[in-house]
Design a protein around this motif. Structure first.
Motif, PDB file in Angstrom:
ATOM      1  N   ASN B 334       0.824  -1.212   0.000  1.00  0.00           N
ATOM      2  CA  ASN B 334       0.000   0.000   0.000  1.00  0.00           C
ATOM      3  C   ASN B 334       0.856   1.259   0.000  1.00  0.00           C
ATOM      4  O   ASN B 334       0.491   2.264  -0.605  1.00  0.00           O
ATOM      5  CB  ASN B 334      -0.950   0.000   1.200  1.00  0.00           C
ATOM      6  CG  ASN B 334      -2.153  -0.887   0.968  1.00  0.00           C
ATOM      7  OD1 ASN B 334      -2.661  -0.978  -0.157  1.00  0.00           O
ATOM      8  ND2 ASN B 334      -2.617  -1.559   2.008  1.00  0.00           N
ATOM      9  N   SER B 335       2.011   1.202   0.663  1.00  0.00           N
ATOM     10  CA  SER B 335       2.853   2.405   0.661  1.00  0.00           C
ATOM     11  C   SER B 335       3.552   2.568  -0.692  1.00  0.00           C
ATOM     12  O   SER B 335       3.856   3.677  -1.100  1.00  0.00           O
ATOM     13  CB  SER B 335       3.862   2.364   1.809  1.00  0.00           C
ATOM     14  OG  SER B 335       4.873   1.414   1.539  1.00  0.00           O
ATOM     15  N   ILE B 336       3.785   1.462  -1.396  1.00  0.00           N
ATOM     16  CA  ILE B 336       4.414   1.545  -2.723  1.00  0.00           C
ATOM     17  C   ILE B 336       3.400   1.935  -3.795  1.00  0.00           C
ATOM     18  O   ILE B 336       3.711   2.651  -4.735  1.00  0.00           O
ATOM     19  CB  ILE B 336       5.110   0.199  -3.077  1.00  0.00           C
ATOM     20  CG1 ILE B 336       6.301  -0.042  -2.121  1.00  0.00           C
ATOM     21  CG2 ILE B 336       5.568   0.169  -4.531  1.00  0.00           C
ATOM     22  CD1 ILE B 336       7.014  -1.367  -2.306  1.00  0.00           C
ATOM     23  N   ALA B 337       2.150   1.486  -3.664  1.00  0.00           N
ATOM     24  CA  ALA B 337       1.077   1.833  -4.618  1.00  0.00           C
ATOM     25  C   ALA B 337       1.502   1.560  -6.054  1.00  0.00           C
ATOM     26  O   ALA B 337       1.474   2.443  -6.913  1.00  0.00           O
ATOM     27  CB  ALA B 337       0.635   3.289  -4.441  1.00  0.00           C
ATOM     28  N   ALA B 338       1.897   0.322  -6.323  1.00  0.00           N
ATOM     29  CA  ALA B 338       2.498  -0.037  -7.609  1.00  0.00           C
ATOM     30  C   ALA B 338       1.503  -0.035  -8.762  1.00  0.00           C
ATOM     31  O   ALA B 338       0.302  -0.173  -8.563  1.00  0.00           O
ATOM     32  CB  ALA B 338       3.139  -1.424  -7.505  1.00  0.00           C
TER      33      ALA B 338
END
Lengths: 442, 442
Positions: B334-338
């Motif tokens: 979720n923090s990367i939001a790829a």
């Protein structure tokens, strides 16, 4: 006979197309100096965070160090928002709450009807496809300070975000000289705004886009602002989402000549009073009616507190256009693609069917644009400057996003793998091909 | 033991957050020279139309005056598009048509599920509210020339537009040295592209945004391009709609360690082979599995035609991250939001439920990203660079827009008029108030 205040055009005239083009011509000046200033402020906020935000706020909003000694001190507590609401005169509070309730109810319907839900289906070989809908985590709402601070805009921006399910809506509003607009604070309380800061300008956009120690970074910034705010929003687009960059407000009235001309005149005024650059245009097949509206304008103008603005807007950018018939009015309306389109006519839906481009369509003589602006329910944040050709009113759909969901079955992978392999080799992407081929059963 | 090609991180390490931040750090350089060049070309195309387009095309694509003596001569006829399709080897044609059919079928479902329809309801006093949905009149599709010309992208951009009901889809593709990519032309035929021009760069964006004597102005421009194209798109935003500005491609694989490590290695390759700046990351709670994937990478790499690009991409921007468990993997995801998220695990939907931010989610070991890229059905134009926090895959919803529909009954106007009047007076907009009041029955 008094001279007509508003220019008149006739769609039959040979030079009409040219005259219409000239009437509509407007481009927000790309001011290189403003762009450079906004870029500098953004870079500074990104580098120095709270310190930069505080410094620009003291400087631009003329706040002393006593009024603003930290960004924390610039936060408006929820208690202060509620206090502002509680202090309102009863009729204002009731009107604000009634408007909020109607706006909420419309946007709840919109959430259902506009596909703000996840979906999923399986094809014949067991492969499941769909989309997952998730609200944004955090949205920032810019509210202009001073004279253009509209509590109704707080409702219109914050309510769709909350209906979408955004966890945290953060409002920023500059308070030049420390003056807080109590109606704006009250509207924030009614709309369910989660946090609020008295900051503005490009520095507020930077704080929302990049985050600071005190102000959390948001995922999308909405709301109107001055030229510096617009330049800053354009620049942070990509780091965060933004709504459209708004131009001057516009109304286009299509009237069959059967509405009370006073009503039409006042509807033209209600756009013109926003801004000298606002544009009010009437299309009508009846010259007699056009003359009556001109008369109503002359009669009402001296009574209006904002008559100077109205007069300049109508003279510079307004027009009354005599058209052949309502069909032609609809064609011209499509080429204008107005923000607000009033169809003040009998059987207005007949004409609405011919309209392809408009931000909002107000049908029938009782539907004054002002009812829509405040309390009918639909959003008053609408695409201006012909952008209704490709964009929509602000809505719940602006505060959600979608992820594609793909679950290929082992059986599906056999069928799809061959297609993917052929196409990937055709594009010279052999690892793509190989990844598909590895899943093929020998 | 061979040295690991891909860097390894451990979520337990004290400096992990910092290391992750550094790994993800990427910003498309704001190149002032490119921005200025794009701005100049746009202004020239706006001023001189066809003449400017022709001149830049001759210059940048190295076309002689014989090859390009007018913009009309740069149009590719429908017959040429069909000829390209007819000339394809049978297996390529079948693969292209099968992919197109699946993409179309998915987007038809999306049109229904994603609220691309008009709606309407009446409240208790007879006021009718709703939204009207209209497809865009005309969309422009930019296709890069040369090595990055992907026929699959033609399908992915044109099909949702046609499913939405866009009347005219106009494709532009530069043909440096006059070389046409026959697969791109064939894909245009399959996708139902209406007109095509062999132009590219900022001059093509200008032609689509402003229109010329030969090339009609469109309402929205979609499709990827080089830095000049991206700068030009950003600049014409507002005159026309644009899709997102795409960054380098990204894949994030969440694996529970139970997938064939060869499959995972090849999935990481299939992103890395796009571009040295592409990013491939694996999150896994099993160090033994990570070691196996490193081994597969070492084994496969020498076989890959694009090994130089893959190696540089994996070395510079790739990573394998050991995580505590799959829950933690989802948090990090979720923090990367790829852009692309593969959940290669048993019961992948359990983990997908924890994902809030991703462009597309590929579930289960058989769902290689490459199947989604070509033919599963969902769109492969996806939000990059963490923009999946606020934006969605390209879809039918990008080619329609909404108009609010408001029809207030005479009864409704009595109730709403009082609310609007109170709020308008509160905002100092007296013409708004008066327009509402005029509709009140005495």
């Amino acid at each position: 006979m008094s001279v007509n205040l508003v220019r008149q055009l006739n769609s039959h005239d040979a030079d009409f197309a040219q005259a219409l083009k000239k009437l509509l011509a407007f481009s927000a000046a790309d001011d290189a100096a403003i762009e450079a200033a906004a870029a500098k402020i953004l870079a500074d906020v990104q580098a120095r965070g709270d310190e930069a935000v505080l410094q620009y706020t003291q400087q631009f909003d003329r706040l002393s160090k006593d009024q603003a000694n930290s960004v924390k001190a610039l936060e408006i507590s929820k208690a202060d928002l509620m206090a502002a609401l509680n202090a309102l005169p009863q009729n204002q509070r009731e009107a604000l709450e009634a408007a909020a309730q109607r706006v909420k109810s419309y946007h709840e319907r919109q959430k259902i009807e506009s596909g703000c839900h996840s979906w999923d289906y399986a094809d014949e070989d067991g492969t499941r496809l769909g989309q997952k809908v998730t609200p944004l985590d955090r949205a920032g709402l810019y509210v202009p300070g001073g004279k253009a601070a509209y509590p109704s805009s707080v409702l219109m921006n914050a309510i769709p975000a909350k209906v979408a399910g955004v966890s945290e809506v953060i409002l920023v509003v500059p308070t030049p000289d420390g003056v807080r607009n109590q109606l704006v604070l009250a509207a924030a309380a009614v709309a369910g705004v989660d946090r609020a800061f008295t900051i503005g300008g490009a520095q507020a956009i930077g704080a929302l886009a990049y985050g600071t120690a005190t102000i959390p970074a948001v995922d999308k910034i909405v709301g109107p602002g001055n030229a510096y705010v617009a330049a800053a929003k354009r620049r942070v687009f990509g780091t965060v989402g933004i709504d459209m960059i708004a131009g001057p407000s516009e109304i286009l009235v299509l009237c069959d000549g059967k509405t009370n001309p006073d009503w039409v005149a006042m509807d033209l005024f209600s756009q013109a009073e926003h801004d000298e650059l606002a544009q009010s245009i009437l299309l009508c097949p009846d010259q007699g009616f056009i003359d009556q509206v001109q008369k109503s304008i002359n009669q009402f103008l001296p009574e209006m507190p904002r008559q100077a603005v109205i007069k300049k807007s109508l003279q510079d950018r307004g027009a009354m256009i005599l058209v052949k018939d309502m069909e032609e009015a609809c064609e011209i309306a499509n080429s204008i693609a107005a923000e607000h389109l009033e169809i003040s006519a009998e059987n207005p839906r007949k004409w609405a069917e011919l309209i392809r481009h408009a931000g909002a369509i107000f049908m029938g003589p009782y539907t004054s644009e002002s009812l829509g602006d405040y309390c009918a329910g639909p959003n008053h944040v609408l695409p201006t400057m012909r952008t209704s050709r490709f964009s929509s009113p602000l809505g719940v759909y602006d505060f959600i996003k979608r992820s594609s969901m793909i679950e290929v079955s082992d059986q599906g992978a056999q069928h799809l793998g061959k297609i993917a392999s052929t196409l990937a080799h055709g594009e010279g992407l052999q690892a793509h091909a190989r990844a598909a081929e590895l899943r093929l059963k020998k």
